[in-house]
Design an enzyme around this catalytic site. Structure first.
Site, mmCIF file in Angstrom:
data_model
loop_
_atom_site.group_PDB
_atom_site.id
_atom_site.type_symbol
_atom_site.label_atom_id
_atom_site.label_comp_id
_atom_site.label_asym_id
_atom_site.label_seq_id
_atom_site.Cartn_x
_atom_site.Cartn_y
_atom_site.Cartn_z
ATOM 1 N N ASN A 1 -4.478 7.634 2.705
ATOM 2 C CA ASN A 1 -5.067 6.473 2.027
ATOM 3 C C ASN A 1 -6.322 6.075 2.803
ATOM 4 O OD1 ASN A 1 -5.718 4.003 0.940
ATOM 5 N ND2 ASN A 1 -3.918 2.933 1.774
ATOM 6 N N TRP A 2 -7.473 6.403 2.235
ATOM 7 C CA TRP A 2 -8.725 6.168 2.967
ATOM 8 C C TRP A 2 -9.227 4.733 2.845
ATOM 9 C CZ3 TRP A 2 -11.611 11.343 1.457
ATOM 10 C CH2 TRP A 2 -10.965 12.405 2.141
ATOM 11 N N LYS A 3 -8.537 3.922 2.058
ATOM 12 C CA LYS A 3 -8.936 2.512 1.905
ATOM 13 C C LYS A 3 -10.442 2.425 1.644
ATOM 14 C CE LYS A 3 -5.056 1.343 4.824
ATOM 15 N NZ LYS A 3 -4.392 0.367 5.677
ATOM 16 N N HIS B 1 -0.193 -1.792 -3.046
ATOM 17 C CA HIS B 1 -0.392 -1.753 -1.589
ATOM 18 C C HIS B 1 -0.418 -3.188 -1.066
ATOM 19 C CE1 HIS B 1 -2.246 -1.203 2.314
ATOM 20 N NE2 HIS B 1 -1.882 0.064 2.248
ATOM 21 N N GLU C 1 6.188 0.299 3.581
ATOM 22 C CA GLU C 1 5.149 0.003 4.552
ATOM 23 C C GLU C 1 5.346 -1.408 5.102
ATOM 24 O OE1 GLU C 1 1.477 2.628 4.013
ATOM 25 O OE2 GLU C 1 1.190 0.900 2.733
ATOM 26 N N SER D 1 0.823 2.836 10.683
ATOM 27 C CA SER D 1 0.471 3.443 11.972
ATOM 28 C C SER D 1 1.139 4.804 12.207
ATOM 29 C CB SER D 1 0.762 2.471 13.121
ATOM 30 O OG SER D 1 -0.008 1.285 12.968
ATOM 31 N N GLY E 1 -2.948 5.723 6.735
ATOM 32 C CA GLY E 1 -4.254 5.081 6.611
ATOM 33 C C GLY E 1 -5.205 5.600 7.673
ATOM 34 N N GLY E 2 -5.322 4.848 8.770
ATOM 35 C CA GLY E 2 -6.310 5.143 9.808
ATOM 36 C C GLY E 2 -6.335 6.590 10.270
HETATM 37 P P1 PGA Z 1 -2.261 2.699 8.674
HETATM 38 O O1 PGA Z 1 -2.255 2.290 7.122
HETATM 39 O O2 PGA Z 1 -1.753 4.123 8.771
HETATM 40 O O3 PGA Z 1 -3.686 2.577 9.095
HETATM 41 O O4 PGA Z 1 -1.346 1.746 9.382
HETATM 42 C C1 PGA Z 1 -1.232 2.686 6.262
HETATM 43 C C2 PGA Z 1 -1.497 2.163 4.870
HETATM 44 O O5 PGA Z 1 -1.917 1.012 4.731
HETATM 45 O O6 PGA Z 1 -1.288 2.864 3.848
#
Ligand code: PGA
Length: 259
Positions: free
Chosen positions: A11-13, A101, A173, A218, A239-240
């Site tokens: 998920n590249w947001k 989300h 999540e 995370s 995400g990150g």
């Molecule tokens: P994160 O984000 O891996 O940066 O914690 C996960 C997400 O929001 O899908």
């Protein structure tokens, strides 16, 4: 439990221009090989403005990962300035759409009802929803995590057929773990994913043995194998650590823990 193929989703947001997205996708394609795709389904979820570019690269280079979106509206068309419809995403060969989300729920006011409409609309357009659920730190500390997540799952599945539920994805999540570097312990994540599967069984019977449940919050190369070893965790929403191809590829290849 069943033979659910893991799904790892990036998920590249609101990161990466379309040019950055193309570069990451190309790098990812060099890093992943057929045996990776044989073991794990992989999806990448760029912003709307990058979808067409990434789709073109996937098609031209016959890549085996699939395209995902981060959100959509539930209507097919109409006077909804700034929104994107499920059928528009389907035309771009999007396979998975993240709905609900926690950032959309918290920052953009999405309710359980809106999220449920989105999940139904995504199926209506021939794609698969990734329904996100999870509790805040306050809710967890007050002992309300289970009730919150159980309610979100029930609301999210309303109106879906058993067949649809079996084919969809739920991402657990915990909000306190997203982007904080703080991951749920594998035991805690497993416990909540087991609870989600039990709720699905209550709502949709046998579909609970086929539905895939991801953990998100995370996820990093160093913690993926332990999370994925849990019986009710069938994938990860990342995400990150999905923004750079090297880290994301290491997450996809979590089976090779010695890397
Ligand atoms: P994160 O984000 O891996 O940066 O914690 C996960 C997400 O929001 O899908």
């Amino acid at each position: 439990m069943g033979d659910r193929k893991p799904l790892i989703s990036g998920n590249w947001k609101m990161h990466h221009t379309h040019l950055d997205a193309i570069a990451v996708v190309q790098k990812l394609s060099y890093a992943l090989h057929d045996d990776d795709y044989d073991a794990v389904d992989v999806s990448v979820h760029p912003t709307f403005v990058s979808l067409r570019s990434v789709q073109t690269v996937i098609l031209a280079d016959k890549l085996r990962f699939v395209l995902g979106a981060q959100n959509c509206h539930w209507e097919d068309h109409g006077a909804f300035t700034g929104e994107v419809s499920p059928s528009m995403l389907a035309k771009l060969e999007v396979s998975y759409v993240i709905v609900g989300h926690s950032e959309r729920r918290e920052l953009f006011g999405e309710t359980d009802d809106m999220v449920n409409k989105k999940a139904n609309a995504v199926f209506g357009a021939g794609m698969t929803p990734i329904l996100c659920v999870g509790e805040t730190l306050d809710e967890r500390e007050a002992g309300g995590a289970e009730t919150k997540v159980d309610g979100q799952v029930r609301a999210g599945l309303a109106g879906l057929t058993g067949e649809q539920v079996a084919a969809m994805v739920i991402a657990y999540e915990p909000i306190w773990a997203i982007g904080t570097g703080r991951t749920a312990t594998a035991d805690d994540a497993q416990a909540m994913c087991a609870l989600i599967r039990a709720t699905v069984a209550d709502v949709a019977g046998d579909a609970s043995s086929s539905i895939r449940i991801q953990y998100g919050g995370s996820v990093k190369p160093a913690n993926t194998a332990e999370l994925m070893a849990q019986p009710d965790i069938d994938g990860a929403l990342v995400g990150g650590a999905s923004l750079e191809a090297d880290d994301f590829a290491r997450i996809v290849r979590y089976r090779r823990v010695s890397e």
